[in-house]
Design an enzyme around this catalytic site. Structure first.
Site, PDB file in Angstrom:
ATOM      1  N   CYS A  47      30.917 -13.676 -26.335  1.00  0.00           N
ATOM      2  CA  CYS A  47      29.607 -13.655 -26.986  1.00  0.00           C
ATOM      3  C   CYS A  47      29.566 -12.562 -28.047  1.00  0.00           C
ATOM      4  O   CYS A  47      30.046 -11.444 -27.822  1.00  0.00           O
ATOM      5  CB  CYS A  47      28.510 -13.416 -25.950  1.00  0.00           C
ATOM      6  SG  CYS A  47      26.837 -13.388 -26.659  1.00  0.00           S
ATOM      7  N   CYS A  51      24.796  -6.739 -25.825  1.00  0.00           N
ATOM      8  CA  CYS A  51      23.966  -6.312 -24.695  1.00  0.00           C
ATOM      9  C   CYS A  51      24.796  -5.393 -23.790  1.00  0.00           C
ATOM     10  O   CYS A  51      25.856  -5.783 -23.296  1.00  0.00           O
ATOM     11  CB  CYS A  51      23.471  -7.519 -23.915  1.00  0.00           C
ATOM     12  SG  CYS A  51      22.661  -8.775 -24.952  1.00  0.00           S
ATOM     13  N   CYS A  54      26.243  -6.525 -20.280  1.00  0.00           N
ATOM     14  CA  CYS A  54      26.792  -7.871 -20.118  1.00  0.00           C
ATOM     15  C   CYS A  54      28.311  -7.923 -20.145  1.00  0.00           C
ATOM     16  O   CYS A  54      28.955  -7.464 -21.099  1.00  0.00           O
ATOM     17  CB  CYS A  54      26.223  -8.798 -21.191  1.00  0.00           C
ATOM     18  SG  CYS A  54      26.694 -10.529 -20.920  1.00  0.00           S
ATOM     19  N   CYS A  91      20.313 -24.191 -12.572  1.00  0.00           N
ATOM     20  CA  CYS A  91      20.214 -23.418 -13.805  1.00  0.00           C
ATOM     21  C   CYS A  91      21.581 -23.328 -14.473  1.00  0.00           C
ATOM     22  O   CYS A  91      22.581 -23.029 -13.812  1.00  0.00           O
ATOM     23  CB  CYS A  91      19.708 -22.016 -13.504  1.00  0.00           C
ATOM     24  SG  CYS A  91      18.173 -21.968 -12.545  1.00  0.00           S
ATOM     25  N   CYS A 122      17.049 -25.897 -15.416  1.00  0.00           N
ATOM     26  CA  CYS A 122      16.757 -24.731 -16.249  1.00  0.00           C
ATOM     27  C   CYS A 122      18.006 -24.437 -17.066  1.00  0.00           C
ATOM     28  O   CYS A 122      19.134 -24.677 -16.601  1.00  0.00           O
ATOM     29  CB  CYS A 122      16.400 -23.525 -15.373  1.00  0.00           C
ATOM     30  SG  CYS A 122      16.021 -22.004 -16.315  1.00  0.00           S
ATOM     31  N   CYS A 182      11.014 -19.246 -18.162  1.00  0.00           N
ATOM     32  CA  CYS A 182      11.576 -18.327 -17.175  1.00  0.00           C
ATOM     33  C   CYS A 182      11.958 -17.069 -17.944  1.00  0.00           C
ATOM     34  O   CYS A 182      12.833 -17.111 -18.817  1.00  0.00           O
ATOM     35  CB  CYS A 182      12.796 -18.957 -16.515  1.00  0.00           C
ATOM     36  SG  CYS A 182      13.671 -17.879 -15.354  1.00  0.00           S
ATOM     37  N   ARG A 265      11.526 -14.174  -8.852  1.00  0.00           N
ATOM     38  CA  ARG A 265      12.849 -14.386  -8.264  1.00  0.00           C
ATOM     39  C   ARG A 265      13.648 -13.087  -8.186  1.00  0.00           C
ATOM     40  O   ARG A 265      13.802 -12.382  -9.185  1.00  0.00           O
ATOM     41  CB  ARG A 265      13.647 -15.400  -9.099  1.00  0.00           C
ATOM     42  CG  ARG A 265      15.055 -15.680  -8.540  1.00  0.00           C
ATOM     43  CD  ARG A 265      15.821 -16.691  -9.368  1.00  0.00           C
ATOM     44  NE  ARG A 265      15.062 -17.914  -9.464  1.00  0.00           N
ATOM     45  CZ  ARG A 265      14.583 -18.395 -10.618  1.00  0.00           C
ATOM     46  NH1 ARG A 265      14.803 -17.772 -11.745  1.00  0.00           N
ATOM     47  NH2 ARG A 265      13.896 -19.512 -10.617  1.00  0.00           N
TER      48      ARG A 265
END
Length: 325
Positions: A47, A51, A54, A91, A122, A182, A265
């Protein structure tokens, strides 16, 4: 809801706060039930975003196994297993800034087939255009996940390649397409309680609050900037000692009070929480978990561990109906 109002709620005596949150919870949800979701990384690694938490960022050297987008049949097979194990929602997470047209077509095909199995769906695919959001909606996608991660003030300290406004814009695009939202955040990245409260205030002040709110507890991935503690040493997976456990429960309780009809969650980092801490979170209003041994790139409780815990707490799994949130 203002920050000052939310902070006053957060700072109530602990037992009173939990009692208030629990009363809000049982007013809006069936008592002693828990919603079960399974999360699959359908595309992992490489990616371009930075972040700091991550494992999938190309900016850092981590040990994750990268792979391109799974084909439709592979994704559907994972969904079948998830349903057999009792999951209510499936998800799909794909690394990257945003999906390509080819990737989106493949995912939409998978969504159609998974919906036909009777599961909620999701997806978390990064930034979306209006066209992409509409295509996902037309395929039958129920929820779009796009976390805001933290407060507006702390956000620039963990991400520089996309802004908080980029995230808010994608959430609005998904909402405008008719998708449920979400959106939540991560605790334990070095932020303060004020940052945590402010993150929830941002979510609560959406025109329509997210229907689903994941509360993640940072898992320190070796190779990422947030794997280094203040002394400069790598510290792997000791996530629960980076935030006071009672402050974590207070955040769950505050989320329940501010957003009474949203599912809350317990997400990443739950396997570092003992059963007592999880039970406190459930009492305070958490009513959803990720179920299965692995999340996107991190480990999770085994299904056996969760089933034993749910049995001890008399929690029944909630199953999907068309009227479910």
């Amino acid at each position: 809801m203002s920050f000052e109002e939310a902070k006053k709620i957060f700072e109530r005596p602990f037992m009173e706060l939990l009692a208030d949150a629990h009363n809000v919870h049982i007013k809006h949800f069936r008592a002693n039930t828990i919603q079960i979701s399974t999360l699959l990384s359908v595309k992992t690694g490489a990616c371009i975003e930075d972040c700091a938490y991550c494992a999938q960022s190309a900016h850092y050297q981590t040990s994750i196994q990268k792979h391109k987008l799974f084909d439709t049949d592979t994704i559907v097979e994972f969904a079948k297993v998830a349903k057999q194990k009792g999951s209510h929602r499936f998800c799909m997470g794909a690394s990257g800034r945003s999906p390509s047209d080819k990737e989106l077509d493949s995912l939409c095909e998978a969504i159609i087939k998974i919906k036909a199995m009777g599961l909620e769906t999701c997806a978390t695919l990064g930034l979306l255009t209006e066209y992409q959001a509409q295509k996902l909606k037309e395929s039958g996608l129920d929820f779009y996940n796009h976390n805001i991660d933290t407060s507006p003030e702390f956000y620039p300290k963990i991400i520089s390649t996309r802004t908080l406004q980029d995230r808010l814009d994608t959430i609005q695009v998904a909402r405008d397409a008719g998708l449920k939202i979400c959106a939540g955040g991560i605790m334990g990245m070095g932020e303060t309680n004020e940052d945590r409260i402010n993150m929830l205030v941002v979510l609560a002040n959406f025109p329509i609050p997210p229907e689903s709110i994941p509360i993640n507890h940072l898992v320190k991935i070796p190779g990422t900037p947030l794997s280094i503690n203040k002394s400069g040493d790598s510290k792997n997976n000791d996530s629960v000692d980076t935030i006071d456990c009672f402050d974590f429960v207070r955040i769950v309780a505050l989320a329940r009070i501010l957003m009474p009809t949203s599912y809350i969650r317990l997400a990443a980092g739950r396997n570092a929480m003992n059963d007592s801490l999880q039970a406190l979170c459930f009492f305070a209003g958490a009513n959803s978990v990720f179920y299965g041994e692995k999340l996107l790139t991190t480990s999770n409780n085994t299904t056996y561990q969760d089933d034993m815990l749910f049995s001890r707490l008399n929690l029944q799994k909630e199953y999907f109906t068309e009227s479910s949130v």
